[in-house]
Write an enzyme that holds these catalytic residues in place. Sequence first.
Site, short mmCIF file in Angstrom:
data_model
loop_
_atom_site.label_atom_id
_atom_site.label_comp_id
_atom_site.label_asym_id
_atom_site.label_seq_id
_atom_site.Cartn_x
_atom_site.Cartn_y
_atom_site.Cartn_z
N ASP A 42 -0.09 -7.45 6.21
CA ASP A 42 -0.65 -6.78 5.14
C ASP A 42 -0.27 -7.88 3.93
O ASP A 42 0.16 -8.62 4.35
CB ASP A 42 -0.04 -5.53 5.33
CG ASP A 42 -1.20 -4.27 4.88
OD1 ASP A 42 -1.79 -5.29 3.94
OD2 ASP A 42 -0.56 -3.12 4.96
N SER B 242 -3.13 2.12 -0.07
CA SER B 242 -3.31 0.78 -0.71
C SER B 242 -3.71 1.86 -2.35
O SER B 242 -2.14 1.95 -2.48
CB SER B 242 -5.33 0.35 -0.32
OG SER B 242 -5.56 -0.55 -0.71
N HIS C 92 -3.86 -4.75 6.66
CA HIS C 92 -3.85 -3.70 5.70
C HIS C 92 -4.71 -2.94 6.57
O HIS C 92 -4.77 -1.75 5.68
CB HIS C 92 -4.77 -4.26 4.39
CG HIS C 92 -5.05 -3.72 3.34
ND1 HIS C 92 -3.36 -2.80 2.57
CD2 HIS C 92 -5.16 -2.93 1.85
CE1 HIS C 92 -2.92 -2.12 1.71
NE2 HIS C 92 -4.74 -2.21 1.75
#
Length: 299
Positions: A247, A109, A274
């Site tokens: 995601d 991320s 995610h």
Amino acid sequence: MSDYAAVPDESGHIDVPGGKVWYRLNRSANSGAVPLIVLHGGPGNSHDYLLPLLELVPDRSVVLYDQLDCGRSQRVGDTRKWTLERFTDEIDAVREHLGLGQVHLFASSWGCSIAINYAARQPAGLCSLALSGPLVDAKRWMADCERLKAQLPDHLQAVMRRCEAQRDFTSPEYLEAVNAFYVRHLCRVQPWPQIVVDTMDNCATELYGYMWGPTEFFGTGTLADLDLTPKLASIEVPTLFMCGAHDEGTPESGRAFAAMVRGAEFCCIPEASHMPHIENPEPFFRHLRAFIAKATPRT
């Protein structure tokens, strides 16, 4: 989760620009293998949700650390230090302290923003880059999230529109709608594993709000104009883009970013969002292991 998660072989604090960060190191019996450094997301999260990456310890040593003002690291609370460049500088400080001449980087991320910025500097000894659910272009991220929000039930969309227009991010109705998005696109394992709960409980909310915003899909902070796509062409090491099929860093964007890095690979993990390393670990680690093994310098 790996048995290595319980007890690190070494842990402590490292001086970095602006303060001290906490790290943990698990050593592999395969002492000649290039180690892996793991970068968490946020901004403001902790390393806890990435503890499953210790699954790789039989192959190589693994280092996880909490970025400054996050998790177990020093809480300086100085917004002047909350910049991409300073967070990027932490990697060199960690490497120097641990004497890591060569490293692989894995990032998740927001950690991918740091990793891309670092790789674009073309540092000596960086062997590969693995990016999971990467935040590369904030405007594209938010546009992707808008399309995902449009798949939620109509009444939740209405709540989101109303509360976001009023800047009401704390009402129970809004939090319920946010949770519905997170269950679909942040972590689909229900209930959330304790390591995910720990990460959320440890989140540096002021840092998260200052740099990103009130939710994953509503970026209003200093990263709102982040666009690292011009830096992708400067990456010279083997690079893997990964994401879950659901995601918030969508497969479509992941493929597009991978196409901007010379020779980069892309893989999409089914039945995951995610946190594919938690949601569907078997294909996740199979792809990651194969990529790192292929990218490891031959001696």
